[in-house]
Write a protein that holds these residues in place. Structure first.
Motif, short mmCIF file in Angstrom:
data_model
loop_
_atom_site.label_atom_id
_atom_site.label_comp_id
_atom_site.label_asym_id
_atom_site.label_seq_id
_atom_site.Cartn_x
_atom_site.Cartn_y
_atom_site.Cartn_z
N ILE A 70 -32.57 -62.45 27.48
CA ILE A 70 -32.21 -61.27 28.28
C ILE A 70 -31.13 -60.48 27.56
O ILE A 70 -31.18 -59.25 27.50
CB ILE A 70 -31.75 -61.69 29.69
N GLY A 71 -30.13 -61.18 27.00
CA GLY A 71 -29.07 -60.50 26.26
C GLY A 71 -29.60 -59.72 25.08
O GLY A 71 -29.15 -58.61 24.80
N GLU A 72 -30.58 -60.28 24.38
CA GLU A 72 -31.18 -59.57 23.25
C GLU A 72 -31.94 -58.34 23.73
O GLU A 72 -31.92 -57.29 23.08
CB GLU A 72 -32.11 -60.50 22.48
N ALA A 73 -32.58 -58.43 24.89
CA ALA A 73 -33.34 -57.30 25.43
C ALA A 73 -32.44 -56.16 25.87
O ALA A 73 -32.80 -54.98 25.72
CB ALA A 73 -34.21 -57.75 26.60
N CYS A 74 -31.26 -56.49 26.40
CA CYS A 74 -30.38 -55.42 26.89
C CYS A 74 -29.25 -55.08 25.92
O CYS A 74 -28.52 -54.13 26.14
CB CYS A 74 -29.85 -55.74 28.27
N GLY A 75 -29.09 -55.86 24.87
CA GLY A 75 -28.10 -55.55 23.85
C GLY A 75 -26.67 -55.94 24.19
O GLY A 75 -25.74 -55.54 23.52
N GLU A 76 -26.50 -56.73 25.24
CA GLU A 76 -25.17 -57.19 25.66
C GLU A 76 -25.28 -58.66 26.08
O GLU A 76 -26.33 -59.08 26.56
CB GLU A 76 -24.66 -56.39 26.86
N PRO A 77 -24.19 -59.45 25.96
CA PRO A 77 -24.24 -60.81 26.48
C PRO A 77 -24.35 -60.77 28.00
O PRO A 77 -23.78 -59.89 28.65
CB PRO A 77 -22.90 -61.42 26.05
N VAL A 78 -25.10 -61.72 28.56
CA VAL A 78 -25.29 -61.75 30.01
C VAL A 78 -24.89 -63.10 30.59
O VAL A 78 -24.77 -64.09 29.87
CB VAL A 78 -26.77 -61.46 30.41
N VAL A 79 -24.65 -63.09 31.88
CA VAL A 79 -24.44 -64.31 32.65
C VAL A 79 -25.55 -64.38 33.69
O VAL A 79 -26.07 -63.35 34.11
CB VAL A 79 -23.05 -64.36 33.33
N LEU A 80 -25.91 -65.58 34.09
CA LEU A 80 -26.92 -65.78 35.12
C LEU A 80 -26.25 -66.26 36.40
O LEU A 80 -25.42 -67.16 36.36
CB LEU A 80 -27.96 -66.79 34.66
N THR A 81 -26.60 -65.66 37.52
CA THR A 81 -26.06 -66.03 38.81
C THR A 81 -27.14 -66.77 39.59
O THR A 81 -28.25 -66.25 39.76
CB THR A 81 -25.61 -64.78 39.61
N GLU A 82 -26.83 -67.97 40.06
CA GLU A 82 -27.80 -68.81 40.76
C GLU A 82 -27.92 -68.42 42.23
O GLU A 82 -26.93 -68.12 42.89
CB GLU A 82 -27.37 -70.27 40.65
N HIS A 83 -29.17 -68.42 42.71
CA HIS A 83 -29.47 -68.14 44.11
C HIS A 83 -30.44 -69.21 44.61
O HIS A 83 -31.20 -69.78 43.83
CB HIS A 83 -30.15 -66.77 44.27
N HIS A 84 -30.43 -69.45 45.91
CA HIS A 84 -31.35 -70.42 46.49
C HIS A 84 -32.09 -69.77 47.65
O HIS A 84 -31.49 -69.14 48.51
CB HIS A 84 -30.60 -71.65 47.01
N SER A 85 -33.39 -69.92 47.65
CA SER A 85 -34.23 -69.56 48.79
C SER A 85 -35.33 -70.61 48.81
O SER A 85 -35.04 -71.79 48.70
CB SER A 85 -34.76 -68.13 48.65
N ASP A 86 -36.58 -70.21 48.92
CA ASP A 86 -37.67 -71.19 48.82
C ASP A 86 -37.67 -71.83 47.43
O ASP A 86 -38.03 -72.98 47.27
CB ASP A 86 -39.02 -70.54 49.09
N LEU A 87 -37.32 -71.04 46.42
CA LEU A 87 -37.20 -71.51 45.04
C LEU A 87 -35.78 -71.21 44.56
O LEU A 87 -35.13 -70.30 45.06
CB LEU A 87 -38.19 -70.80 44.12
#
Length: 98
Positions: A70-87
């Motif tokens: 994802i970082g390569e696609a947007c050109g910036e380092p990214v962080v991932l935020t976790e969410h919970h629902s059915d998955l």
């Protein structure tokens, strides 16, 4: 077309950058075996799935790999935020400088 100068209020958020808009298009979903079966996935595609908008994009081996893609696609380092629902799923955000 006439553009008007408009002063932003202090509490008004900055408009998202191009990198932030691009990162927001991605979602990483963890598909456990029982969910793959319930979704009718006869290929048994379990594990992490990377989606761009609503389209399946890739199957990364680890969350670090997903963040790197994802970082390569947007050109910036990214962080991932976790969410919970059915998955369990993660949304991507451009990493803010500390």
């Amino acid at each position: 077309m006439v553009e008007r100068f408009r002063r932003r209020r202090r509490d008004e958020p900055e408009p998202p950058t191009e990198a932030e808009r691009e990162a927001a298009r991605y979602t990483v979903v963890l598909v456990p075996p029982d969910a793959a079966e319930a979704l009718g996935d006869d290929r048994g595609e379990v594990g992490l799935h990377l989606f761009c908008d609503d389209d399946w994009d890739h199957q990364p081996a680890h969350l670090d790999d997903a963040a790197k893609m994802i970082g390569e696609a947007c050109g910036e380092p990214v962080v991932l935020t976790e969410h919970h629902s059915d998955l369990t799923y993660w949304t991507a955000h451009v990493r803010k400088e500390s």
